[in-house]
Design a protein around this motif. Structure first.
Motif, PDB file in Angstrom:
ATOM      1  N   VAL A  29       6.075 -10.924 -11.243  1.00 25.28           N
ATOM      2  CA  VAL A  29       4.896  -9.730 -11.175  1.00 25.28           C
ATOM      3  C   VAL A  29       5.505  -8.464 -11.400  1.00 25.28           C
ATOM      4  O   VAL A  29       4.971  -7.687 -11.722  1.00 25.28           O
ATOM      5  N   GLY A  30       6.610  -8.227 -11.225  1.00 26.63           N
ATOM      6  CA  GLY A  30       7.497  -7.039 -11.323  1.00 26.63           C
ATOM      7  C   GLY A  30       6.811  -5.760 -10.198  1.00 26.63           C
ATOM      8  O   GLY A  30       6.404  -6.069  -9.181  1.00 26.63           O
ATOM      9  N   GLY A  31       6.736  -4.574 -10.832  1.00 24.15           N
ATOM     10  CA  GLY A  31       6.329  -3.643  -9.914  1.00 24.15           C
ATOM     11  C   GLY A  31       7.299  -3.063  -8.796  1.00 24.15           C
ATOM     12  O   GLY A  31       8.306  -3.621  -8.480  1.00 24.15           O
ATOM     13  N   ALA A  55      -2.458  -8.980  -4.669  1.00 21.12           N
ATOM     14  CA  ALA A  55      -2.727 -10.407  -4.611  1.00 21.12           C
ATOM     15  C   ALA A  55      -1.728 -11.583  -5.251  1.00 21.12           C
ATOM     16  O   ALA A  55      -1.495 -12.569  -4.693  1.00 21.12           O
ATOM     17  N   ARG A  56      -1.256 -11.156  -6.480  1.00 21.47           N
ATOM     18  CA  ARG A  56      -0.539 -12.030  -7.129  1.00 21.47           C
ATOM     19  C   ARG A  56       0.964 -12.103  -6.277  1.00 21.47           C
ATOM     20  O   ARG A  56       1.379 -13.373  -6.143  1.00 21.47           O
ATOM     21  N   LEU A  57       1.471 -10.994  -5.692  1.00 19.13           N
ATOM     22  CA  LEU A  57       2.615 -11.083  -4.973  1.00 19.13           C
ATOM     23  C   LEU A  57       2.414 -11.821  -3.778  1.00 19.13           C
ATOM     24  O   LEU A  57       3.235 -12.690  -3.449  1.00 19.13           O
ATOM     25  N   ARG A  58       1.361 -11.731  -3.046  1.00 16.48           N
ATOM     26  CA  ARG A  58       1.237 -12.467  -1.883  1.00 16.48           C
ATOM     27  C   ARG A  58       0.804 -13.983  -2.110  1.00 16.48           C
ATOM     28  O   ARG A  58       1.445 -14.939  -1.330  1.00 16.48           O
ATOM     29  N   ALA A  59       0.163 -14.350  -3.364  1.00 15.20           N
ATOM     30  CA  ALA A  59       0.214 -15.893  -3.576  1.00 15.20           C
ATOM     31  C   ALA A  59       1.569 -16.235  -3.816  1.00 15.20           C
ATOM     32  O   ALA A  59       1.874 -17.384  -3.298  1.00 15.20           O
ATOM     33  N   ALA A  60       2.387 -15.694  -4.619  1.00 14.65           N
ATOM     34  CA  ALA A  60       3.800 -15.760  -4.756  1.00 14.65           C
ATOM     35  C   ALA A  60       4.706 -16.123  -3.383  1.00 14.65           C
ATOM     36  O   ALA A  60       5.356 -17.033  -3.315  1.00 14.65           O
ATOM     37  N   ARG A  93       0.738  -1.178   0.111  1.00 10.36           N
ATOM     38  CA  ARG A  93      -0.179  -0.030   0.068  1.00 10.36           C
ATOM     39  C   ARG A  93       0.940   1.363  -0.007  1.00 10.36           C
ATOM     40  O   ARG A  93       0.496   2.264  -0.781  1.00 10.36           O
ATOM     41  N   GLY A  94       1.977   1.489   0.952  1.00 10.91           N
ATOM     42  CA  GLY A  94       2.752   2.509   0.927  1.00 10.91           C
ATOM     43  C   GLY A  94       3.531   2.771  -0.526  1.00 10.91           C
ATOM     44  O   GLY A  94       3.922   3.865  -0.880  1.00 10.91           O
ATOM     45  N   LEU A  95       3.983   1.639  -1.276  1.00 10.67           N
ATOM     46  CA  LEU A  95       4.593   1.614  -2.574  1.00 10.67           C
ATOM     47  C   LEU A  95       3.348   2.000  -3.850  1.00 10.67           C
ATOM     48  O   LEU A  95       3.955   2.080  -4.659  1.00 10.67           O
ATOM     49  N   GLY A  96       2.249   1.830  -3.293  1.00 10.45           N
ATOM     50  CA  GLY A  96       1.296   2.213  -4.455  1.00 10.45           C
ATOM     51  C   GLY A  96       0.781   1.132  -5.303  1.00 10.45           C
ATOM     52  O   GLY A  96       0.585   1.257  -6.427  1.00 10.45           O
ATOM     53  N   VAL A  97       0.998  -0.253  -4.726  1.00 10.54           N
ATOM     54  CA  VAL A  97       0.916  -1.482  -5.727  1.00 10.54           C
ATOM     55  C   VAL A  97      -0.689  -1.710  -5.842  1.00 10.54           C
ATOM     56  O   VAL A  97      -1.161  -1.581  -4.510  1.00 10.54           O
ATOM     57  N   PRO A  98      -1.081  -1.791  -7.074  1.00  6.11           N
ATOM     58  CA  PRO A  98      -2.654  -2.142  -7.136  1.00  6.11           C
ATOM     59  C   PRO A  98      -2.711  -3.258  -6.620  1.00  6.11           C
ATOM     60  O   PRO A  98      -2.042  -4.252  -6.407  1.00  6.11           O
ATOM     61  N   GLU A  99      -4.048  -3.381  -6.276  1.00  6.20           N
ATOM     62  CA  GLU A  99      -4.731  -4.409  -5.241  1.00  6.20           C
ATOM     63  C   GLU A  99      -4.661  -5.832  -6.007  1.00  6.20           C
ATOM     64  O   GLU A  99      -4.058  -6.976  -5.581  1.00  6.20           O
ATOM     65  N   ASP A 100      -4.675  -5.857  -7.686  1.00  2.18           N
ATOM     66  CA  ASP A 100      -4.451  -7.262  -7.952  1.00  2.18           C
ATOM     67  C   ASP A 100      -3.111  -7.634  -8.037  1.00  2.18           C
ATOM     68  O   ASP A 100      -2.955  -8.808  -8.083  1.00  2.18           O
ATOM     69  N   GLU A 101      -2.193  -6.743  -8.274  1.00  6.08           N
ATOM     70  CA  GLU A 101      -0.840  -7.021  -8.158  1.00  6.08           C
ATOM     71  C   GLU A 101      -0.395  -7.405  -6.913  1.00  6.08           C
ATOM     72  O   GLU A 101       0.410  -8.282  -6.529  1.00  6.08           O
TER      73      GLU A 101
END
Length: 385
Positions: free
Chosen positions: A203-205, A186-191, A176-184
């Motif tokens: 996922v990058g970002g 979710a993919r990061l947390r799954a990984a 949230r602090g880095l402005g990562v979109p919610e869908d991204e």
């Protein structure tokens, strides 16, 4: 299948606890309760069943999918069988003990029932023992409950204990602090759940590199904290970093022998935790011995509602797998007609007495049949050979 065999069949995840093991569990629970009481924690006993709306609100909502429900024939309202005792303690603290001085220290022991077990812990009914420390926000409170859990397990004879610390709120705050979109996110947390470094990188970002470094650093506490303090985090995650770092320092200062690990990206299994959390393991023992962490007592909404609280829960089925096998009690067979005073004397000396209810031709054979190691001969306990 015979009728007797069919009637003895129990649902998956449920089992009878037989002699020795049942006695061992009861003794272990009371020893744990005594340890908690010695640190100022007062025992409470909530009911097994509550109305659904009270049991499954606030922190209890996380257990909704694991909860059995039934209709109360008296009130015609839905009730729920507790799947976890912590939400009940939070309710007691917010209502019946709402005006009690803080910090409030409570402990408990009781059975819980869950809809399904896990692969590592297939049991669906088991005993929970735990404490809740309600009111304080200081890192010293987090350290207190971790140290009490470790001390209590040490007292039962658990060896090779380790404490795995995590802060499940940190990753969402970083994203949230880095402005990562919610869908991204979710993919990061799954990984991260899979500990999939390639998946995180793919996922990058803005957060991928930072989260990859934190994932790689997870392990021994000193190494993890060194990496955590060296990286730049969004301001929103600073509070979590400071608390984790301070709690590790406090734990090392008090118990330098305690094995500490840190998982900087873990969040599964900590759905209602609001900060630093932990899991207890013993080398070679299936499943976790217990766990705990920060939550909001009495919260029915966002995380900023309710009182700050922390605590731990021990799972007695797993704990008993980590302690030495119980030794059988000293059992002595008392032939029919043994005076009551003789039996009292033996029990005072630590014997378990088993009285014969009718004369036996061979007292030694009868003692062995009744699983007694000794039988009484002329006032003396003699080995039953």
């Amino acid at each position: 299948m015979s009728n007797s065999s069919s009637s003895a069949l129990l649902p998956a995840g449920l089992h009878d606890v037989l002699p020795l093991e049942a006695a061992q569990e009861a003794a272990a629970v009371e020893r744990l309760m005594a340890e908690c009481a010695g640190h100022g924690y007062e025992r409470v006993k909530p009911p097994l069943v509550e109305f659904e709306e009270s049991l499954l609100t606030g922190s209890g909502a996380a257990m909704a999918s694991q909860t059995f429900r039934l209709m109360d024939p008296v009130s015609q309202r839905m009730m729920a069988v507790r799947a976890d005792i912590t939400p009940q303690i939070a309710r007691i603290a917010a209502t019946r003990l709402g005006k009690a001085p803080r910090p409030l220290r409570l402990c408990y022991a009781g059975e819980v029932l869950r809809v399904k077990g896990s692969q590592l812990r297939p049991e669906r009914q088991f005993t929970q023992v735990g404490v809740e420390l309600i009111g304080p926000l200081q890192p010293e409170a987090d350290a207190e409950v971790v140290l009490l859990a470790a001390r209590a397990l040490d007292g039962l004879g658990v060896r090779h204990l380790s404490v795995d610390l995590c802060v499940p709120t940190m990753i969402p705050l970083i994203c949230r602090g880095l402005g990562v979109p919610e869908d991204e996110t979710a993919r990061l947390r799954a990984a991260l759940d899979r500990k999939d470094a390639a998946g995180v990188a793919a996922v990058g970002g803005a957060a991928a590199d930072l989260l990859g470094r934190l994932m790689d650093a997870s392990g021994a506490a000193d190494r993890a904290i060194a990496v955590l303090t060296s990286v730049e985090l969004p301001e929103a995650a600073e509070k979590d970093r400071r608390r984790l770092t301070e709690v590790v320092r406090l734990l090392h200062a008090t118990r330098p022998d305690l094995t500490l690990t840190v998982d900087l990206v873990e969040h599964r299994g900590f759905e209602y935790q609001t900060g630093l959390s932990f899991t207890l393991f013993a080398r070679g023992v299936r499943g976790e011995l217990g766990g705990g962490g920060r939550y909001r007592a009495g919260s029915a909404g966002p995380e900023n509602e309710g009182e700050p609280a922390t605590g731990f829960t021990l799972y007695m089925d797993s704990v008993l797998r980590a302690v030495p096998a119980p030794a059988g009690p000293r059992r002595v067979f008392l032939p029919h007609g043994t005076p009551a005073a003789e039996a009292e004397r033996l029990r005072a000396d630590g014997w378990v007495t088993v009285a014969g209810l009718e004369p036996a031709a061979d007292a030694a054979a009868e003692a062995k049949r009744l699983l007694c190691s000794h039988h009484l001969v002329n006032g003396e306990a003699m080995a039953a050979r």
